[in-house]
Design an enzyme around this catalytic site. Structure first.
Site, PDB file in Angstrom:
ATOM      1  N   ILE A  18       0.841  -1.196   0.000  1.00  0.00           N
ATOM      2  CA  ILE A  18       0.000   0.000   0.000  1.00  0.00           C
ATOM      3  C   ILE A  18       0.880   1.251   0.000  1.00  0.00           C
ATOM      4  CG2 ILE A  18      -2.062   1.031   1.015  1.00  0.00           C
ATOM      5  CD1 ILE A  18      -2.464  -1.428   2.701  1.00  0.00           C
ATOM      6  N   PRO A  19       1.572   1.551  -1.104  1.00  0.00           N
ATOM      7  CA  PRO A  19       2.344   2.788  -1.157  1.00  0.00           C
ATOM      8  C   PRO A  19       1.390   3.978  -1.001  1.00  0.00           C
ATOM      9  CG  PRO A  19       2.160   1.805  -3.340  1.00  0.00           C
ATOM     10  CD  PRO A  19       1.646   0.794  -2.353  1.00  0.00           C
ATOM     11  N   HIS A  20       1.857   5.039  -0.350  1.00  0.00           N
ATOM     12  CA  HIS A  20       0.963   6.169  -0.111  1.00  0.00           C
ATOM     13  C   HIS A  20       1.750   7.441   0.163  1.00  0.00           C
ATOM     14  CE1 HIS A  20       1.742   4.098   3.753  1.00  0.00           C
ATOM     15  NE2 HIS A  20       1.866   5.332   4.224  1.00  0.00           N
ATOM     16  N   ALA A  21       1.064   8.569   0.018  1.00  0.00           N
ATOM     17  CA  ALA A  21       1.697   9.853   0.353  1.00  0.00           C
ATOM     18  C   ALA A  21       0.615  10.902   0.507  1.00  0.00           C
ATOM     19  CB  ALA A  21       2.667  10.272  -0.745  1.00  0.00           C
ATOM     20  N   VAL A  77      -2.306   5.085  -2.506  1.00  0.00           N
ATOM     21  CA  VAL A  77      -3.243   5.975  -1.818  1.00  0.00           C
ATOM     22  C   VAL A  77      -2.652   7.381  -1.732  1.00  0.00           C
ATOM     23  CG1 VAL A  77      -4.488   6.412   0.319  1.00  0.00           C
ATOM     24  CG2 VAL A  77      -4.096   4.057  -0.434  1.00  0.00           C
TER      25      VAL A  77
END
Lengths: 566, 566
Positions: free
Chosen positions: A474-477, A512
């Site tokens: 779940i990569p996110h920033a 996300v």
């Protein structure tokens, strides 16, 4: 029923259900209660619209033969009785007791003041309210007072859940007050109905009150005890969940027969049985759900749609009456609840929110109005005015509370998806490529540069990898200039190394992006996704989605049913 | 419906449902189909028993007023239509195609021979079969042939599941054959009904056949395609599971209206819609379950119980007719199926099992008989004989197949529990003490010495510890002289070291003793327990059971619902 009546019977039920549910879904899409759409279905198919435009088709669809009419009446009567049972099951008796004094004070004022408004108006303006009705003015005044003092438990509960306020102190107070209002209102109404027999004469009021109170007390004490004692052996020794289901429905029907026999309406019996049944700590979530789903989505829409069949709202529309009823209902309820809320210590803002929340009338008052119409207590004009009031106050409650409290409806994951940001077979083989590929799918929607966003995500990735195991990453920033969360979903056939704790490569990748300042929001979304993919099977199911629609369906249903199984 | 009719309406429905389900559960307890108990409820409450013993009470419960009768008719008619939809959903179209030639051959012979028996008997013995009926002898003969040639899909499916044969080759053949029989039988029957109008005159047979075939073909091709295309967006964009539920029910009702309009019966419409709906690969198990549970446990019992209300079986009992119908039904069906099964290559034993399996008539033929009675096609005597035949053949099918194949009903875990062997707070602190404590609770039931059994379990324990982690241990052993498996369950507050891979002590201990020679059985039980306790939450829930009844309820429901959620 003969052959042609049977044909009409199935056609009418099928058509009513189909149109009611379609319009109900449409209403929800515009954040309005689905009961609005369901009522509208009846208005469209009934004498008001179809009957006026195409009388021939209308008469063919709904033949006025005794067999057909009684058949439809039987199904909708059964439907509303069962729906009230489900409404009763949702009541949380212990929550009422926990909130104690505050909710009783608000209930009292929240009922007495609108009751006084309704009662006073009917007494002062007999030509407007009594009209052609043959019934005693006093009875109509009591009825109008009662009708204005009831709050719609299902509607207000739904609004609170939508606003994420259901479990707050304010939310529990509102629910507790609504429950008390419901019960007292129904008792009052039962007494009104009980004091009239079909000919409009009055029989002993005291007998009806005594029987009603006696029934209520008995079912909430002895009945509750017996139900609580019966459920465990029922669940242990009979077919699951058939044993409990049949017990609930037959119990509700027998209670309905009892209250109908007493002379108050059958639905008070099913409602009270529902309260007693729903209070048992042995009741399983699954039983509750099967009853709720089947009854709320099949029987309730049929009932609400059938209301529109019974009255021509165009013919009986009386603008003055509609506006007066709406005005006294709203002023009375908001004022009463507001004053009482201030008294028990809520702030101005909270008190106003409670006032508008309690103002939602929704389904219950419509049922009550219909019963009063059928009993000859009120005429069609007043019935139409009450329906309009119920709908307008329900529609207004959500936006008003939202505006006052500054809270917004909590969107689900599905609200952040879009079909362009679903990549069922990613080309990337490495982590940075994968992130870039997913960002590329979202970038047009953000108006931001692809490189910049990719870099932000990679920054985050470098501090700690987002492979959570179970073949998911779940990569996110959080991104400057973004106004709403965005999610991209990609499947990788061969798997991409996201440095997961279980050492496996990720096949399912959620990217996300959330607005810069909404840290809480980001955490919530990540937690949601984690919950969604809590097991290997859940991941496997998701990876089998071939189209965006299938994927969205999966996320939509998983979100709703989580925690449903005990 | 007026006030007193409404009271009777709710009372009758509540009472019928309660008694029907209680007797249904009782029937299951004796390994008989629950429909037997449900029918019996109607016989007890109807004219046959209550009406004969206490005519006053009977007349009060079931008043013969048009409003009441139509009301009950509406609910039970809706009930049976929806039940047929559920039966349709259970049909597995692709299984039929997979089994191909074999199932068609067995179907053909399994229908033609009993049809010939029924048709021939009615033609040869008109005074016995036609009796006082005003209808053409030929039509009655065709009806009797059709009735004898139908197999009850739900009953036979249930028997196969009970015998653990559902997924075997033999099982799939039987199911496929039953489905084909069902469809062909209903088509034949639809044609019979279609050729009579209410006055008993015949209208164009060919029109009815053409419309029936046309409807069936259309719904299984175009209809199936449309349903399959609509389900994903419905699941993605509407309330879950309300959208799909309403679509299914309204679709079924509209199909019912269509077939009723064509002149064949409404239930063929819902059945065929169910087949098309159930075939969609997008249909979720949960939707299927909600429909199945609510309809099978509420509507179906109401319908089957209401049958007994309509006919006095004591008055219309004709022993000769009952025996003749039973004889020709059984001989025709068993013979036809047996011969065909031999032809396609089954062994003698298997062919005989198939024959007796196909002989189960169950619910469908009762519905068919009732429709024929209502249409004036058959008289009460023949109706009673057909009901008795349906019940006897259904009752006989299970035991007969079991006896022929030497297979037994597969018991669940709950069948091996007993209240004496539940220790909610164990005293033991070490592994050997814990095992001894649990063995002590079981030893009286085995008739074996406690020391001996403990030693056997400890022997097993020494080869490899049975702590499986998640705070669970499953010590077990196969014991000489034991005739059936036994399970003891203990909770330990402090935990006992069973050397689990996750290093945690066991708080939940299942002791499993199985007969010496039943290795397979032991494996199955251990696997079942493992599945039951597949998550930390499941273990936690179990540990919260305070009484044996609560524990049994938990195991009972977990076993049934596993795999139910997608």
């Amino acid at each position: 029923m003969d052959h042609s009546e049977l044909t009409a019977f199935f056609l009418a039920l099928g058509l009513l259900l189909l149109v009611a549910r379609m319009l109900g879904e449409l209403a929800r899409r515009f954040n309005m209660p689905s009961v609005l759409g369901e009522l509208l279905a009846g208005v469209l198919l009934g004498p008001s619209v179809l009957g006026a435009l195409a009388p021939g088709i209308h008469a063919g669809l709904f033949p006025a033969t005794p067999g057909f009419l009684t058949g439809i009446e039987a199904v909708t009567t059964l439907g509303i009785a069962l729906f009230l049972m489900v409404a009763g099951i949702e009541v949380d008796l212990s929550a009422i007791l926990r909130q104690g004094k505050a909710s009783f004070v608000i209930s009292l004022f929240g009922m007495v003041i609108p009751f006084a408004f309704g009662f006073g108006s009917a007494m002062l303006l007999p030509e407007l309210f009594v009209g052609s009705s043959a019934v005693d003015q006093l009875l109509i005044a009591v009825f109008l007072g009662t009708a204005l003092s009831i709050t719609a438990l299902p509607v207000i509960a739904k609004i609170l859940i939508d606003l994420n306020m259901y479990r707050s102190d304010l939310g529990m107070i509102i629910i507790a007050v609504a429950v008390i209002n419901d019960i007292v209102g129904w008792l009052l109404f039962a007494v009104i109905l009980g004091t009239m027999n079909e000919a409009g004469q009055t029989i002993s009021v005291w007998w009806t009150i005594a029987m009603t109170v006696g029934f209520t007390v008995l079912i909430l004490t002895v009945g509750r005890f017996i139900i609580d004692a019966i459920l465990p052996p029922l669940q242990a020794y009979t077919t699951w969940p058939g044993g409990v289901l049949s017990f609930a429905v037959s119990g509700g029907l027998l209670a309905a027969a009892l209250t109908e026999w007493i002379g108050i309406h059958a639905i008070l019996g099913t409602f009270m049985f529902g309260v007693a049944f729903g209070d048992s700590k042995h009741l399983r979530e699954r039983t509750r759900q099967i009853l709720d789903h089947f009854i709320s989505f099949i029987f309730a829409p049929l009932f609400f749609a059938s209301i529109g069949l019974q009255v021509d709202i165009v013919q009986y529309w009386d603008t003055t009456l509609v506006l007066v009823v709406l005005l006294i209902a709203t002023v009375g309820k908001v004022l009463g609840s507001l004053v009482a809320s201030k008294m028990v210590g809520f702030s101005d803002r909270e008190s106003l929110a409670i006032g508008f929340g309690m103002n939602a009338r929704g389904g219950m008052i419509i049922i009550l109005g219909l019963l009063a119409l059928q009993a000859g207590l009120i005429d069609e004009r007043l019935f139409v005015a009450i329906i309009v009031m119920a709908l307008v106050t329900s529609l207004a409650a959500g936006p008003a509370m939202q505006w006052i409290m500054g809270q917004r409806k909590v969107p689900g994951l599905v609200d952040f998806l879009n079909s362009k940001a679903f990549l069922p077979s990613m080309r990337a083989h490495a982590r940075d490529e994968a992130i870039d590929e997913l960002v590329a799918a979202l970038a047009p929607a953000t108006g931001l540069s692809r490189e910049e966003v990719t870099e932000r995500v990679m920054d985050r990735e470098r501090t700690m990898s987002t492979g959570i195991g179970r073949r998911v990453a779940i990569p996110h920033a959080r991104i400057d200039g973004l106004t709403a969360p965005l999610i991209a979903i990609g499947f990788s056939k061969d798997g991409i190394d996201f440095d997961a704790p279980d050492g496996k490569t990720a096949r399912l990748i959620f990217l996300v992006l959330t607005p810069r300042d909404e840290y809480q929001r980001q955490l919530q979304i990540l937690a949601e996704i984690g919950k969604l993919l809590r097991s290997d099977q859940a991941v496997e199911r998701m990876l089998q989605a071939e189209t965006f629609v299938a994927l969205r369906a999966l996320i939509n249903s998983e979100e709703k049913t989580q925690g449903a199984m005990e």
